[in-house]
Design a protein around this motif. Sequence first.
Motif, short mmCIF file in Angstrom:
data_model
loop_
_atom_site.label_atom_id
_atom_site.label_comp_id
_atom_site.label_asym_id
_atom_site.label_seq_id
_atom_site.Cartn_x
_atom_site.Cartn_y
_atom_site.Cartn_z
N GLU A 196 0.71 -1.20 0.00
CA GLU A 196 0.05 -0.08 0.09
C GLU A 196 0.72 1.42 -0.19
O GLU A 196 0.34 2.26 -0.35
N VAL A 197 2.17 1.12 0.39
CA VAL A 197 2.98 2.41 0.47
C VAL A 197 3.29 2.92 -0.84
O VAL A 197 3.43 3.95 -1.21
N ALA A 198 3.46 1.89 -1.79
CA ALA A 198 4.06 2.28 -3.05
C ALA A 198 3.16 2.97 -3.94
O ALA A 198 3.62 3.91 -4.75
N ASP A 199 1.64 2.86 -4.03
CA ASP A 199 0.90 3.67 -4.59
C ASP A 199 0.24 4.90 -4.45
O ASP A 199 -0.53 5.51 -4.84
N ARG A 200 0.85 5.04 -2.96
CA ARG A 200 0.38 6.48 -2.55
C ARG A 200 -1.07 6.77 -2.11
O ARG A 200 -1.41 7.60 -1.81
N ALA A 201 -1.86 5.72 -2.17
CA ALA A 201 -3.28 5.62 -2.10
C ALA A 201 -3.48 5.82 -0.57
O ALA A 201 -4.54 6.45 -0.30
N HIS B 191 2.33 7.56 5.09
CA HIS B 191 3.56 7.01 4.99
C HIS B 191 4.43 8.00 4.58
O HIS B 191 4.17 8.72 3.49
N TRP B 192 5.59 7.83 5.20
CA TRP B 192 6.48 9.13 5.13
C TRP B 192 7.96 8.48 4.54
O TRP B 192 8.44 7.39 4.92
N GLU B 193 8.82 9.63 4.17
CA GLU B 193 10.04 9.19 3.84
C GLU B 193 11.13 10.19 4.44
O GLU B 193 10.37 11.51 4.40
N GLY B 194 12.07 9.77 4.90
CA GLY B 194 12.98 10.67 5.72
C GLY B 194 14.47 10.49 5.57
O GLY B 194 14.80 9.77 4.82
N ASP B 195 15.18 11.54 5.74
CA ASP B 195 16.76 11.73 5.58
C ASP B 195 17.12 12.81 6.36
O ASP B 195 16.50 13.61 6.89
N LEU B 196 18.48 13.24 6.20
CA LEU B 196 19.16 14.18 6.81
C LEU B 196 19.77 15.19 5.68
O LEU B 196 20.22 14.66 4.53
N VAL C 224 8.91 13.67 4.62
CA VAL C 224 7.96 13.98 3.72
C VAL C 224 6.81 12.86 3.60
O VAL C 224 7.25 11.67 3.44
N GLU C 225 5.40 13.46 3.61
CA GLU C 225 4.62 12.28 3.54
C GLU C 225 4.38 12.14 2.04
O GLU C 225 3.99 12.91 1.38
N ARG C 226 4.30 10.85 1.61
CA ARG C 226 4.23 10.24 0.45
C ARG C 226 2.98 10.73 -0.39
O ARG C 226 3.12 11.24 -1.55
N SER C 227 1.82 10.98 0.31
CA SER C 227 0.47 11.23 -0.47
C SER C 227 0.25 12.64 -0.57
O SER C 227 -0.26 12.86 -1.80
N THR C 228 0.69 13.44 0.25
CA THR C 228 0.47 14.80 0.23
C THR C 228 1.75 15.81 0.19
O THR C 228 1.61 17.01 -0.10
N ARG C 229 2.97 15.16 -0.05
CA ARG C 229 4.27 16.08 -0.01
C ARG C 229 4.29 16.85 1.09
O ARG C 229 5.12 17.94 1.03
N HIS C 230 3.67 16.68 2.17
CA HIS C 230 3.65 17.41 3.58
C HIS C 230 4.98 17.34 4.16
O HIS C 230 5.38 16.06 4.20
N VAL C 231 5.36 18.36 4.55
CA VAL C 231 7.04 18.45 4.96
C VAL C 231 7.10 18.76 6.36
O VAL C 231 6.26 19.75 7.08
#
Length: 231
Positions: A70-75, A79-84, A98-105
Amino acid sequence: TEGRVPRWEEMWVSHETIYQAVYVQATGELRRQLAAALRTGRASRKPQGRVPSKARHIPDKILISERPAEVADRAVPGHWEGDLIMGARNQSAIGTLVERSTRHVMLLHLPKVRDIYGVRDAMIEALQSLPEVMRRSVTWDQGIEMRAHAEITMATDVAVYFCDPRSPWQRGSNENTNGLLRQYFPKGTNLSVYTPEDLRRVQDSLNGRPRQTLGWRMPTQVFNELVASAA
């Protein structure tokens, strides 16, 4: 039936896959009961035979291959992605989510560079501030700063997955956002001079910027709509 092996190889499931599924999917009270019942007292599974011992600088890590489809299709939101992003001579850093569905930071203030416990505490604070519908998983690279990922999961019920080495495209939304952030935090500068208030201003600026991928809506708008629809 017992003792029979499925005819199709794709139906074969190893004991390790079953163990990982139990650990990853257990949340809330089930996770606490799981930790209490295990002889080790852990609520996360130490991988067996998956990662060479010399590569296990992050204990008990769960690789992106174990992440729910379910993470892959952004539906599904949450689900977030993170880094430094790193400052001059890698002596300072800012955490990015960054939230994958909304690009919220969300930006994490890190007074000490690559501080394991500083990252842990900043992650827990950020994730606990989110509505429950927006707290499902985080995908990170294999940076040493995430050694305390199991403690983050225990505190927030948010699963943490790790990308394959040298595979930044597996965090595409985060990589793109980090590029945008360099407009505010240029490479080669000292990132430790920025206060939490500075980070919030940049965070709000990005979340208020219309995005083509969102039909020219703002990340904040889409984020709030998803939260309201789940209420």
